[in-house]
Design a protein around this motif. Structure first.
Motif, PDB file in Angstrom:
ATOM      1  N   ASP A 138     -28.057 -16.770  68.574  1.00 41.39           N
ATOM      2  CA  ASP A 138     -28.915 -16.951  69.746  1.00 41.39           C
ATOM      3  C   ASP A 138     -29.652 -18.283  69.701  1.00 41.39           C
ATOM      4  N   GLY A 139     -28.948 -19.318  69.239  1.00 45.23           N
ATOM      5  CA  GLY A 139     -29.504 -20.652  69.250  1.00 45.23           C
ATOM      6  C   GLY A 139     -30.454 -20.979  68.128  1.00 45.23           C
ATOM      7  N   VAL A 140     -30.601 -20.087  67.166  1.00 45.12           N
ATOM      8  CA  VAL A 140     -31.520 -20.314  66.055  1.00 45.12           C
ATOM      9  C   VAL A 140     -30.822 -19.990  64.737  1.00 45.12           C
ATOM     10  N   ALA A 141     -31.022 -20.835  63.736  1.00 49.07           N
ATOM     11  CA  ALA A 141     -30.531 -20.571  62.380  1.00 49.07           C
ATOM     12  C   ALA A 141     -31.735 -20.191  61.525  1.00 49.07           C
ATOM     13  N   GLU A 142     -31.764 -18.953  61.089  1.00 47.48           N
ATOM     14  CA  GLU A 142     -32.867 -18.458  60.277  1.00 47.48           C
ATOM     15  C   GLU A 142     -32.507 -18.550  58.795  1.00 47.48           C
ATOM     16  N   LEU A 143     -33.520 -18.719  57.976  1.00 50.84           N
ATOM     17  CA  LEU A 143     -33.362 -18.692  56.525  1.00 50.84           C
ATOM     18  C   LEU A 143     -32.203 -19.583  56.066  1.00 50.84           C
ATOM     19  N   VAL A 144     -32.260 -20.829  56.457  1.00 48.47           N
ATOM     20  CA  VAL A 144     -31.233 -21.802  56.061  1.00 48.47           C
ATOM     21  C   VAL A 144     -31.595 -22.319  54.668  1.00 48.47           C
ATOM     22  N   PRO A 145     -30.752 -22.056  53.661  1.00 49.30           N
ATOM     23  CA  PRO A 145     -31.107 -22.468  52.296  1.00 49.30           C
ATOM     24  C   PRO A 145     -31.149 -23.977  52.145  1.00 49.30           C
ATOM     25  N   ASP A 146     -32.211 -24.454  51.509  1.00 48.62           N
ATOM     26  CA  ASP A 146     -32.409 -25.875  51.181  1.00 48.62           C
ATOM     27  C   ASP A 146     -32.619 -26.740  52.417  1.00 48.62           C
TER      28      ASP A 146
ATOM     29  N   TYR B  32     -36.341 -22.233  52.031  1.00 49.10           N
ATOM     30  CA  TYR B  32     -35.584 -21.876  53.225  1.00 49.10           C
ATOM     31  C   TYR B  32     -36.284 -22.425  54.463  1.00 49.10           C
ATOM     32  N   GLY B  33     -35.501 -22.648  55.513  1.00 51.41           N
ATOM     33  CA  GLY B  33     -36.061 -23.161  56.749  1.00 51.41           C
ATOM     34  C   GLY B  33     -35.475 -22.485  57.969  1.00 51.41           C
ATOM     35  N   ARG B  34     -36.197 -22.613  59.073  1.00 55.44           N
ATOM     36  CA  ARG B  34     -35.751 -22.113  60.372  1.00 55.44           C
ATOM     37  C   ARG B  34     -35.456 -23.316  61.247  1.00 55.44           C
ATOM     38  N   VAL B  35     -34.278 -23.319  61.855  1.00 54.36           N
ATOM     39  CA  VAL B  35     -33.842 -24.473  62.644  1.00 54.36           C
ATOM     40  C   VAL B  35     -33.380 -23.991  64.013  1.00 54.36           C
TER      41      VAL B  35
ATOM     42  N   VAL C 187     -37.350 -28.818  61.138  1.00 55.72           N
ATOM     43  CA  VAL C 187     -37.161 -27.665  60.260  1.00 55.72           C
ATOM     44  C   VAL C 187     -38.522 -27.023  59.996  1.00 55.72           C
ATOM     45  N   GLU C 188     -38.602 -25.744  60.275  1.00 53.14           N
ATOM     46  CA  GLU C 188     -39.823 -25.003  59.976  1.00 53.14           C
ATOM     47  C   GLU C 188     -39.619 -24.255  58.653  1.00 53.14           C
ATOM     48  N   GLU C 189     -40.334 -24.651  57.610  1.00 48.52           N
ATOM     49  CA  GLU C 189     -40.168 -23.983  56.325  1.00 48.52           C
ATOM     50  C   GLU C 189     -40.687 -22.557  56.426  1.00 48.52           C
ATOM     51  N   THR C 190     -39.895 -21.624  55.905  1.00 46.95           N
ATOM     52  CA  THR C 190     -40.249 -20.209  56.001  1.00 46.95           C
ATOM     53  C   THR C 190     -40.250 -19.574  54.620  1.00 46.95           C
ATOM     54  N   ARG C 191     -41.135 -18.623  54.446  1.00 41.55           N
ATOM     55  CA  ARG C 191     -41.185 -17.866  53.196  1.00 41.55           C
ATOM     56  C   ARG C 191     -40.184 -16.723  53.273  1.00 41.55           C
ATOM     57  N   SER C 192     -39.618 -16.390  52.137  1.00 44.20           N
ATOM     58  CA  SER C 192     -38.636 -15.311  52.099  1.00 44.20           C
ATOM     59  C   SER C 192     -38.855 -14.480  50.836  1.00 44.20           C
ATOM     60  N   ILE C 193     -38.023 -13.474  50.693  1.00 44.92           N
ATOM     61  CA  ILE C 193     -38.091 -12.654  49.488  1.00 44.92           C
ATOM     62  C   ILE C 193     -37.708 -13.448  48.248  1.00 44.92           C
TER      63      ILE C 193
ATOM     64  N   LEU D 109     -30.524 -12.833  49.387  1.00 48.63           N
ATOM     65  CA  LEU D 109     -30.372 -13.865  50.427  1.00 48.63           C
ATOM     66  C   LEU D 109     -28.976 -14.469  50.417  1.00 48.63           C
ATOM     67  N   ASP D 110     -28.356 -14.583  49.247  1.00 47.41           N
ATOM     68  CA  ASP D 110     -26.990 -15.104  49.176  1.00 47.41           C
ATOM     69  C   ASP D 110     -25.981 -14.140  49.804  1.00 47.41           C
ATOM     70  N   ALA D 111     -26.210 -12.841  49.633  1.00 51.52           N
ATOM     71  CA  ALA D 111     -25.228 -11.842  50.061  1.00 51.52           C
ATOM     72  C   ALA D 111     -24.895 -11.935  51.555  1.00 51.52           C
ATOM     73  N   PRO D 112     -25.876 -12.031  52.454  1.00 49.33           N
ATOM     74  CA  PRO D 112     -25.529 -12.120  53.878  1.00 49.33           C
ATOM     75  C   PRO D 112     -25.208 -13.529  54.365  1.00 49.33           C
TER      76      PRO D 112
END
Length: 339
Positions: free
Chosen positions: A126-134, A173-176, A161-167, A312-315
């Motif tokens: 939907d036009g957004v990439a969530e939790l993009v590693p590095d 990780y970032g949101r783009v 790039v919006e840096e996001t916190r994750s598990i 995070l790697d699995a999906p």
């Protein structure tokens, strides 16, 4: 017939294991994770060794080796749970190398190979990439839509790039959001298959480290005067962890071989590898926490760093269910083609 790594490939793997064992003990992983940063010193050393360019063509400043060699490095980086931007940079380089134009390759691959720039690969929904590693700090972003078979190269800019916190605090990780960019006109599907194999290799390393830490623990931890590893239920669980890890390793290295030697087999091989490795990563690291008993659920037990990264790697680039469905679809297509 020899199904093992070649002598040169084994040397790459041994060198990586020894270097990371000495440079990246779990204490340093913990320090970087708790501070929310990459380990800049380790990254500089990896750059000096030329690791970011191992699978990049020599004409673009890389070492000109293959996906098997890259998988060997990523397995060891996964084993160390190394907090560096290596994975994102390697994934971006793979897609640009195999799907980019001559101009795109000439502009970005030398910088990625030399470590002058880092990259990241994200999947658009939907036009957004969530939790993009590095993604935070990356100079170039590749945003892919696997279902459409398209990808866009975006030069990162301030605020893109919006840096996001994750598990998983062992990686940034970032949101783009999609917008503009330069389309990649080459074989995007094949490039994403190679990227999926690379992620699978890191999952193999995470699984192996979780297994090794668990075996060491159950040999040392005693209950009723005997090591808990002597109990049959513990032995059965450890045997299942070994089975899952070795299954993921076999599937991943077969897919890496196919990428280098028989690309026609790559789509099925990559789907099988990612399906098996994604489930192994989650299952093995989860079982490791269980077999560590009460201590396994505490912040002080290092095994949770492996578990969190595996989640995070699995999906990433499709999880187990996604790729099992793809295996079924490819098998049906192949059968139809023969009729």
């Amino acid at each position: 017939m020899n199904f093992d790594l070649s002598e040169d490939q084994q040397q790459i793997k041994r060198t990586a294991r020894e270097l990371l064992a000495s440079r990246m003990p779990m204490e340093r992983v913990r320090a970087a994770a708790e501070e929310g940063r990459d380990d800049a010193e380790l990254w500089r050393e990896l750059v000096e060794l030329g690791w970011p360019g191992i699978a990049i063509a020599e004409e673009h400043g890389g070492q000109g080796l293959g996906i098997v060699e890259l998988a060997a490095l990523l397995e060891e980086l996964g084993y160390a749970c190394a907090p560096t931007p290596f994975l994102g940079t390697a994934l971006a380089a793979l897609v640009i190398e195999h799907a980019g134009s001559a101009e795109q390759r000439g502009r970005w691959l030398p910088a990625l190979a030399s470590g002058e720039a880092t990259g990241a690969l994200g999947v658009l929904r939907d036009g957004v990439a969530e939790l993009v590693p590095d993604a935070p700090g990356a100079a170039v972003l590749v945003l892919a839509d696997p279902e459409a078979g398209t990808a866009t190269l975006v030069e990162a800019s301030a605020g893109s790039v919006e840096e996001t916190r994750s598990i998983d605090p062992t990686r940034r990780y970032g949101r783009v959001e999609a917008g503009g960019g330069d389309p990649l006109e080459g074989d995007v599907a094949g490039a994403l298959d190679r990227a999926a194999v690379a992620v699978s290799a890191e999952l193999v390393g995470l699984s192996q480290r979780a297994l090794d830490m668990t075996i060491a623990y159950v040999k040392d931890r005693k209950q009723f005067g005997v090591p808990v590893g002597a109990f049959q239920a513990v032995q059965h669980k450890a045997a299942q962890m070994l089975r899952d890890t070795e299954s993921a390793r076999s599937a991943t290295y077969y897919a890496a071989w196919a990428a280098d030697a028989d690309p026609e087999r790559l789509p099925m091989a990559a789907a099988m590898a990612k399906a098996v490795a994604s489930e192994a990563g989650r299952t093995v690291t989860g079982d490791a926490i269980q077999l560590h008993g009460g201590i396994g659920f505490t912040w002080e037990a290092d095994v949770h760093w492996l578990f969190k990264r595996a989640q995070l790697d699995a999906p990433l680039l499709g999880g187990g269910a996604t790729h099992r469905a793809r295996v079924a679809r490819l098998a049906a297509e192949a059968r139809t083609a023969k009729v």
